[in-house]
Motif scaffolding. Structure first.
Motif, short mmCIF file in Angstrom:
data_model
loop_
_atom_site.label_atom_id
_atom_site.label_comp_id
_atom_site.label_asym_id
_atom_site.label_seq_id
_atom_site.Cartn_x
_atom_site.Cartn_y
_atom_site.Cartn_z
N GLY A 1 125.82 186.60 82.29
CA GLY A 1 126.09 185.31 82.92
C GLY A 1 124.88 184.40 82.83
N HIS A 2 124.63 183.65 83.90
CA HIS A 2 123.52 182.69 83.92
C HIS A 2 122.92 182.64 85.32
CE1 HIS A 2 127.03 180.40 85.37
NE2 HIS A 2 126.15 179.73 86.10
N THR A 3 121.74 182.05 85.42
CA THR A 3 121.12 181.89 86.74
C THR A 3 121.49 180.54 87.34
OG1 THR A 3 119.10 180.85 85.91
CG2 THR A 3 119.15 183.26 85.96
N VAL A 4 121.32 180.42 88.64
CA VAL A 4 121.54 179.13 89.31
C VAL A 4 120.57 178.09 88.74
CG1 VAL A 4 121.25 177.91 91.51
CG2 VAL A 4 122.52 180.07 91.43
N HIS A 5 119.36 178.53 88.43
CA HIS A 5 118.37 177.61 87.83
C HIS A 5 118.89 177.03 86.52
CE1 HIS A 5 114.47 176.04 86.49
NE2 HIS A 5 114.70 176.65 85.35
N GLU A 6 119.47 177.87 85.68
CA GLU A 6 119.98 177.39 84.39
C GLU A 6 121.11 176.38 84.59
OE1 GLU A 6 119.04 181.34 81.64
OE2 GLU A 6 120.90 181.22 82.80
N HIS A 7 121.95 176.62 85.59
CA HIS A 7 123.02 175.65 85.90
C HIS A 7 122.43 174.31 86.34
CE1 HIS A 7 126.98 174.28 87.49
NE2 HIS A 7 126.19 173.59 88.31
N LEU A 8 121.42 174.35 87.19
CA LEU A 8 120.81 173.11 87.69
C LEU A 8 120.18 172.31 86.55
CD1 LEU A 8 119.18 174.48 90.95
CD2 LEU A 8 121.05 172.84 90.82
N VAL A 9 119.57 173.01 85.60
CA VAL A 9 118.95 172.33 84.46
C VAL A 9 120.01 171.72 83.54
CG1 VAL A 9 117.59 172.67 82.36
CG2 VAL A 9 116.84 173.71 84.50
N LYS A 10 121.07 172.47 83.30
CA LYS A 10 122.09 172.03 82.34
C LYS A 10 123.13 171.09 82.95
CE LYS A 10 125.40 173.83 78.95
NZ LYS A 10 126.00 175.06 78.37
N GLU A 11 123.62 171.44 84.14
CA GLU A 11 124.75 170.72 84.73
C GLU A 11 124.37 169.81 85.89
OE1 GLU A 11 127.62 170.96 83.32
OE2 GLU A 11 127.28 172.69 82.02
N GLY A 12 123.17 170.00 86.46
CA GLY A 12 122.80 169.23 87.64
C GLY A 12 123.26 169.94 88.90
N PRO A 13 123.29 169.24 90.04
CA PRO A 13 123.62 169.89 91.32
C PRO A 13 125.05 170.40 91.37
CG PRO A 13 123.49 167.50 91.58
CD PRO A 13 122.97 167.80 90.21
N TYR A 14 125.26 171.40 92.22
CA TYR A 14 126.60 171.96 92.44
C TYR A 14 127.38 171.06 93.40
CZ TYR A 14 125.12 176.53 90.56
OH TYR A 14 124.68 177.54 89.75
N SER A 15 128.70 171.15 93.32
CA SER A 15 129.52 170.53 94.36
C SER A 15 129.29 171.32 95.64
CB SER A 15 131.00 170.58 93.98
OG SER A 15 131.47 171.93 94.01
N GLU A 16 129.58 170.70 96.78
CA GLU A 16 129.36 171.40 98.05
C GLU A 16 130.18 172.68 98.12
OE1 GLU A 16 130.09 170.66 102.81
OE2 GLU A 16 129.17 169.05 101.65
N ALA A 17 131.43 172.62 97.66
CA ALA A 17 132.30 173.80 97.74
C ALA A 17 131.74 174.95 96.89
CB ALA A 17 133.71 173.44 97.28
N ASP A 18 131.31 174.64 95.67
CA ASP A 18 130.76 175.69 94.80
C ASP A 18 129.46 176.24 95.36
OD1 ASP A 18 132.89 175.39 93.10
OD2 ASP A 18 131.81 174.17 91.63
N ALA A 19 128.62 175.34 95.89
CA ALA A 19 127.34 175.78 96.46
C ALA A 19 127.57 176.70 97.65
CB ALA A 19 126.51 174.56 96.88
N LEU A 20 128.56 176.36 98.50
CA LEU A 20 128.85 177.19 99.66
C LEU A 20 129.35 178.58 99.23
CD1 LEU A 20 130.60 174.63 102.04
CD2 LEU A 20 128.47 175.89 102.51
N GLY A 21 130.16 178.62 98.17
CA GLY A 21 130.66 179.90 97.68
C GLY A 21 129.53 180.82 97.23
N ILE A 22 128.58 180.25 96.49
CA ILE A 22 127.44 181.03 96.02
C ILE A 22 126.52 181.38 97.18
CG2 ILE A 22 125.35 180.95 94.59
CD1 ILE A 22 126.96 179.11 92.66
N ALA A 23 126.23 180.40 98.02
CA ALA A 23 125.29 180.60 99.14
C ALA A 23 125.80 181.67 100.10
CB ALA A 23 125.08 179.28 99.87
N THR A 24 127.08 181.70 100.36
CA THR A 24 127.64 182.71 101.26
C THR A 24 127.42 184.11 100.70
OG1 THR A 24 129.30 181.14 102.06
CG2 THR A 24 129.72 183.47 102.47
#
Length: 463
Positions: free
Chosen positions: A216-239
């Protein structure tokens, strides 16, 4: 050390060659990609390569891919130097396996400093070494502290990740002990949101740590490539990450380095917390005292008590790291930035964060409250447990207010009001006491006494 310069532009190739030679390196040049690739496969080939992206026959990005996948080559540090300057180009360059990316025209002093850093890393990274029972398939990543390979465990025919300690640290007890401590800490944990530890050991002069391989990929790689997460996606990962931390905390461990690079997202969307390199038992007083006064953590996400090197660091440091990571995930920015590490650390100590919804107005009040509580400077004002944190994250995901956060906010407000009331009473008492003890007060009393006495004498004499 030899440095390869591959560029089909004669002027750039000559300019780079002259400067790199002047800085004390041995220069090897190539005018096309295929020639560069052939040079890198030779015995005694350059260990640092500066590659143009677009070259005849083979482009620089493809060379990076080949270098990264080859186990027949020693570690080669690759730098893409190109006129392609968009974010997508840069992301594609790094995803190909490039270790650095610079845009033309480049400041030669910056290039010189990058070369110096590259040489330090090359000297620290060990050559591929075979571990009995494992077939190394390719390099996943490398840094000053370890190199990670993708490998096949032959006995069970499964893919794993193998972390190898750099050779220069193998004779240094402090680094070897920390390497094994990471394995022991990870082995105590068994949770679907934590990268599993499988084995740790030594073969010849190679210290290795075998762990679960996550495709897969890291959260860092997503932030570099795609920018910030939506709140819903961020909450899913953060939980999921909070549940991983809760499991570690219940086992008596604190992670101390929660950050986007240490959160892996598998293909099925499962988040996994990785890298227990800084983890230690909360009850390990000896280790805590040995580390007293030293700041362990990553500057962008480190807690104030970690910066101060406090002995009594507990799970609330993880909660601060977690809050800083979630801040980055939903805003696309780290909480504090600065020209150097010292500036960033001072901001963690003294400066309030910019509220997340001031950067991303789409965020709900609930997630902002959670982040700001996690990142309170005073550990006593943060969540006391990850259980409370998980409850609030799930509530926000369900469209409900974060009740645990509200309790903390109400308690904090009440405490502040009580302190203010005590202060006012103290001021009033001090005012009353200070009036009696002031010399002017007694002068006034004596003055009035004399006035009354004179009036009495006047009355007596008049009669």
């Amino acid at each position: 050390m030899k440095v390869l310069i591959a560029d089909d532009d004669t002027l750039w190739r000559k300019l780079l060659g002259q400067n790199v030679h002047r800085w004390g390196y041995e220069v090897v040049t190539a005018e096309n990609g295929l020639q560069a690739w052939n040079i890198l496969q030779e015995h005694g080939a350059p260990r640092v390569a500066i590659l143009d992206w677009q070259m005849p026959e083979l482009d620089g990005v493809e060379i990076c891919r080949r270098v990264r996948c080859s186990l027949n080559l020693p570690f080669i540090y690759t730098i893409i130097l190109t006129s392609r300057d968009t974010r997508d180009d840069m992301v594609a360059g790094f995803q190909s396996g490039a270790d650095d990316y610079l845009v033309k025209p480049v400041d030669m002093e910056i290039l010189r400093s990058r070369l110096s850093a590259a040489v330090r890393i090359v000297k620290a990274v060990p050559p591929p070494r075979q571990i009995p029972g494992y077939q190394l398939l390719g390099r996943l990543g490398a840094g000053a502290m370890a190199t990670v390979y993708k490998a096949r465990q032959l006995s069970l025919d499964r893919i794993v990740a193998v972390k190898i300690l750099p050779k220069k640290f193998s004779s240094m007890p402090e680094f070897v002990e920390r390497f094994y401590a990471e394995g022991r800490a990870a082995a105590k944990l068994n949770h679907p949101n934590i990268v599993a530890a499988l084995d740790v050991g030594r073969h010849a002069d190679a210290h290795y740590f075998i762990m679960e391989y996550v495709e897969g990929h890291t959260v860092h790689e997503h932030l570099v490539k795609e920018g910030p997460y939506s709140e819903a996606d961020a909450l899913g990962i953060a939980t999921q990450v909070a549940k991983a931390l809760n499991h570690a905390h219940q086992a008596g461990l604190i992670h101390r380095d929660v950050k986007p690079k240490n959160i892996l997202i598998a293909g099925d969307g499962v988040a996994k917390l990785a890298d227990m390199g800084l983890a230690r038992a909360v009850s390990d007083r000896e280790a805590a005292e040995a580390e007293a006064g030293k700041a362990f953590g990553t500057p962008y996400y480190i807690s104030p008590e970690q910066i101060r090197g406090k002995v009594n660091i507990d799970l609330r440091a993880d909660i601060y790291n977690f809050g800083a990571t979630l801040y980055h995930m939903v805003t696309g920015r780290v909480p504090f930035e600065g020209p150097d590490v010292s500036t960033i650390l001072l901001k963690h100590l003294d400066e309030p964060i910019v509220p997340p919804d001031h950067i991303n107005p789409k965020l709900t009040i609930g997630i902002c409250e959670v982040i700001e509580l996690c990142m309170a400077k005073d550990p006593a004002k943060r969540y006391a447990t990850t259980t409370d944190l998980i409850e609030d994250l799930q509530a926000i995901a369900d469209g409900q207010p974060p009740m645990q956060a509200h309790k903390l906010i109400d308690l904090s407000t009440l405490t502040a009001l009580n302190q203010k009331s005590d202060l006012n009473e103290s001021v009033e008492t001090q005012s009353e006491g200070s009036l009696i003890t002031t010399p002017l007060f007694w002068i006034a009393v004596v003055g009035w006494f004399l006035v009354v006495l004179l009036l009495i004498l006047v009355i007596i004499l008049a009669n």
